[in-house]
Write an enzyme that holds these catalytic residues in place. Structure first.
Site, PDB file in Angstrom:
ATOM      1  N   ARG A   1      12.101 -38.250  42.795  1.00 15.63           N
ATOM      2  CA  ARG A   1      11.630 -37.988  41.438  1.00 15.63           C
ATOM      3  C   ARG A   1      12.823 -37.700  40.539  1.00 15.63           C
ATOM      4  O   ARG A   1      13.822 -37.109  40.959  1.00 15.63           O
ATOM      5  CB  ARG A   1      10.704 -36.775  41.467  1.00 15.63           C
TER       6      ARG A   1
ATOM      7  N   THR B   1       3.442 -48.149  36.681  1.00 20.04           N
ATOM      8  CA  THR B   1       3.979 -47.691  37.950  1.00 20.04           C
ATOM      9  C   THR B   1       3.732 -48.838  38.913  1.00 20.04           C
ATOM     10  O   THR B   1       3.016 -49.767  38.588  1.00 20.04           O
ATOM     11  CB  THR B   1       3.230 -46.400  38.394  1.00 20.04           C
TER      12      THR B   1
ATOM     13  N   THR C   1       8.181 -45.592  39.686  1.00 24.27           N
ATOM     14  CA  THR C   1       7.766 -45.713  38.288  1.00 24.27           C
ATOM     15  C   THR C   1       8.913 -45.457  37.324  1.00 24.27           C
ATOM     16  O   THR C   1       9.918 -44.846  37.685  1.00 24.27           O
ATOM     17  CB  THR C   1       6.622 -44.716  38.001  1.00 24.27           C
ATOM     18  N   VAL C   2       8.727 -45.925  36.088  1.00 21.65           N
ATOM     19  CA  VAL C   2       9.531 -45.476  34.949  1.00 21.65           C
ATOM     20  C   VAL C   2       8.627 -44.755  33.950  1.00 21.65           C
ATOM     21  O   VAL C   2       9.016 -44.495  32.820  1.00 21.65           O
ATOM     22  CB  VAL C   2      10.267 -46.649  34.254  1.00 21.65           C
TER      23      VAL C   2
ATOM     24  N   ASP D   1       6.127 -36.197  31.546  1.00 20.53           N
ATOM     25  CA  ASP D   1       5.324 -35.670  32.646  1.00 20.53           C
ATOM     26  C   ASP D   1       5.490 -34.166  32.819  1.00 20.53           C
ATOM     27  O   ASP D   1       4.780 -33.540  33.612  1.00 20.53           O
ATOM     28  CB  ASP D   1       5.667 -36.387  33.958  1.00 20.53           C
TER      29      ASP D   1
ATOM     30  N   SER E   1       3.965 -35.154  39.215  1.00 23.48           N
ATOM     31  CA  SER E   1       3.608 -36.559  39.266  1.00 23.48           C
ATOM     32  C   SER E   1       2.209 -36.725  39.857  1.00 23.48           C
ATOM     33  O   SER E   1       1.711 -35.845  40.558  1.00 23.48           O
ATOM     34  CB  SER E   1       4.619 -37.319  40.143  1.00 23.48           C
ATOM     35  N   SER E   2       1.605 -37.876  39.581  1.00 22.07           N
ATOM     36  CA  SER E   2       0.332 -38.228  40.211  1.00 22.07           C
ATOM     37  C   SER E   2       0.514 -39.252  41.331  1.00 22.07           C
ATOM     38  O   SER E   2      -0.472 -39.630  41.977  1.00 22.07           O
ATOM     39  CB  SER E   2      -0.632 -38.795  39.160  1.00 22.07           C
TER      40      SER E   2
ATOM     41  N   GLY F   1      -1.120 -46.137  38.067  1.00 20.97           N
ATOM     42  CA  GLY F   1      -2.263 -45.827  37.223  1.00 20.97           C
ATOM     43  C   GLY F   1      -2.224 -44.487  36.538  1.00 20.97           C
ATOM     44  O   GLY F   1      -3.264 -43.977  36.129  1.00 20.97           O
ATOM     45  N   GLY F   2      -1.039 -43.852  36.411  1.00 19.32           N
ATOM     46  CA  GLY F   2      -0.964 -42.587  35.707  1.00 19.32           C
ATOM     47  C   GLY F   2      -1.833 -41.523  36.352  1.00 19.32           C
ATOM     48  O   GLY F   2      -1.888 -41.401  37.581  1.00 19.32           O
TER      49      GLY F   2
END
Length: 566
Positions: A93, A366, A384-385, A408, A437-438, A457-458
């Site tokens: 991360r 993502t 992800t970015v 985030d 994060s998810s 998918g956030g």
């Protein structure tokens, strides 16, 4: 989306024996782009294992899916080592730079400045993905890093065709991206933006990847690349230091493991919110016989589990190196039982009746890929970015599109971020801290099967993985799981969101009669952030030990995804 099936490795044929096989008959790779899937298979053919293949897939996705991930971002890599039987998570991360203090993201009226939070240099954290690639190759792989990075370097240099989703995403982010000289040099051709079918070459990114291949960690976080990154951020008005780049390290974390109806679920710990939320939801739901229920009552109970897990996510979860996360309590079956006891099987619980304050206690932009190799090693990785094309900023001469992961964090406590989720002190930014994060790469195991799954998918990632697990538990195939219709609830806003065609009219009416509010595609009457027609890009692979066969599922919502078995 294509799903390709090629002959099993080593001339093996599926076993029909009732005794579970001890090794897969070959390998399976599923990813968001067919070029990345092929890169992983190429490295496996060259003698690499799943971890080498992960380097190839991850780095290739960083080239061909700039809309979703890249060297300027980060991710979580869930690893299973077949020889030792051990699981580990590589936490790559991004981290907050020293300059990223909460007050830097407020406007003159003390409100969150959304432009600073999601666009340009202030929105970007220190990237983690390059360090993860080095870690995978040097500590888990069989092949040199430069071998596993070779496919990505070649594609960056020679180019690939721009696909529709990439062009659409650029059109949405064009105004931001064209603010920055380094980004314009990459994405404009003769003054015109990229278009579907264009051959997209990235020679500067190829050079950056080559430096990483040749020099490892120092090839990105020190020397030429680091100097260009720092200069580009400064030119755009931000501030990074050489020290915080040079000091970036991945962290190895112990995965979360729990049982659900005979399945061993292995998933990611904080700073992902996914593992704890997933455990909470499934341990609430294990008290019900979901398979016997009609669609409305099953959905009602799943939504109530989602509601409670996301409420806890808001208040308690953050980077465990900075925040005391009450993980033992949140993962407790007794705690889940207590949450289950608050659910009325016939009526929705309004979210405002669940406490809006912390109570005392004793996480399309993502991408995901899944790999199983012939030794039984497994990788589930989500990278992800953050939002479409991240911050929009490419420091000149690097080809590296920086993330906008600072959004985030809870930049202003109690203020929703771009995905509509809120946070408080547990997820406030501090230098070196990792945002919540998810991302939820996950393994499923029982006596008969070993499965890897995950999705972008956030804030919807966690619920999509939940529905995938429930689908496998229902006996669906890998491809059927990848194609499952999706719905979501995240406590606030108090809405069920759903893809087109998820619910029939009778189910919608039944849910509304229970007191649920629904936000469906095309519905502008309800509040909330809207509902897209389709979500996510789930990628999954499955090893059936009884038949000793491999299968893969690649999300049909994605026109360039690919699952392959060989």
């Amino acid at each position: 989306m294509t799903v390709a099936f090629v002959p099993l490795a080593f001339g093996q044929s599926p076993s029909s024996a009732s005794t579970p096989a001890t090794h897969p008959p070959g390998a399976a790779v599923a990813s968001g782009h067919k070029l990345a899937t092929e890169a992983g298979l190429q490295i496996l053919r060259e003698g690499g294992n799943a971890f080498d293949a992960a380097v190839a897939v991850s780095s290739t996705l960083s080239v061909v899916e700039p809309i979703s991930s890249g060297l300027g971002g980060g991710g979580f890599f869930l690893l299973h080592d077949a020889a030792s039987g051990k699981d580990v998570m590589i936490d790559a991360r991004e981290t907050a730079p020293e300059s990223a203090k909460p007050e830097a993201y407020l406007d003159k009226d003390g409100k969150l400045d959304p432009n600073k939070a999601v666009n340009g240099p202030w929105s970007a954290g220190i990237p983690g993905l390059p360090a993860a690639l080095v870690e995978l190759a040097t500590k888990h792989g069989k092949l040199p890093l430069k071998t596993s990075l070779a496919p990505a370097i070649k594609i960056a240099s020679e180019g690939f065709p721009v696909y529709a989703r990439m062009a659409r995403g650029y059109a949405q982010r064009r105004e931001v991206m064209e603010r920055y000289p380094g980004t314009r040099e990459v994405y404009l051709r003769g003054g015109k933006p990229i278009a579907e079918g264009d051959l997209f070459k990235q020679p500067e990114l190829a050079h950056t990847l080559q430096l990483l291949a040749d020099k490892g960690h120092d090839g990105f976080y020190k020397g030429e690349t680091a100097k260009k990154l720092i200069a580009g951020v400064k030119q755009a008005g931000g501030k990074w230091t050489a020290e915080e780049l040079a000091n970036y390290q991945v962290k190895q974390r112990t995965p979360i493991v729990f049982d659900y109806k005979g399945w061993k679920i292995t998933t990611v710990p904080p700073p992902s919110s996914g593992g704890i939320a997933l455990a909470s939801m499934l341990q609430i739901l294990e008290g019900y016989d979901l398979k016997s229920m009609d669609a409305a009552h099953r959905t009602h109970l799943v939504v109530e589990a989602m509601r409670r897990a996301y409420r806890d996510r808001t208040f308690f979860l953050g980077d465990p190196d900075f925040t005391e996360v009450p993980q033992r309590v949140l993962l407790s079956k007794d705690y889940a039982l207590g949450l289950r006891s608050t659910i009325n099987p016939e009526k929705a619980t309004p979210s405002d009746l669940l406490s809006g304050k912390p109570t005392p206690l004793e996480d399309d932009e993502t991408t995901h890929f899944s790999i199983i190799d012939s030794e039984g090693n497994r990788v589930g990785a989500t990278q992800t970015v953050n939002l479409l094309y991240g911050s929009g900023l490419i420091p000149k001469g690097t080809g590296v599109l920086l993330n906008d992961e600072m959004d985030d964090f809870a930049l202003k406590p109690g203020t929703p971020n771009a995905f509509g989720v809120m946070g408080y002190e547990a997820n406030a930014p501090k230098p070196g801290k990792r945002p919540l994060s998810s991302m939820t790469p996950t393994f499923m195991d029982n006596a008969d099967k070993a499965i890897v799954l995950g999705t972008p998918g956030g804030s919807r990632i966690i619920t999509m993985v939940l529905l995938g697990i429930l689908g496998y538990d229902d006996g669906l195939s890998a491809q059927e799981v990848a194609a499952l219709p999706r719905y979501h609830h995240q406590w606030l806003p108090d809405l069920i969101e759903a893809e087109t065609g998820t619910f029939d009219e009778a189910t919608v009416k039944s849910l509304e009669a229970m007191g649920h509010k629904l936000k469906l595609p095309g519905d502008t009457a309800a509040g909330g952030r809207g509902s897209s027609h389709v979500w996510g890009n789930l990628q999954t692979v499955e090893w059936d030990k009884r038949t000793n066969t491999l299968s893969g599922g690649s999300d049909p919502r994605n026109e360039v995804g690919s699952a392959a078995v060989e």
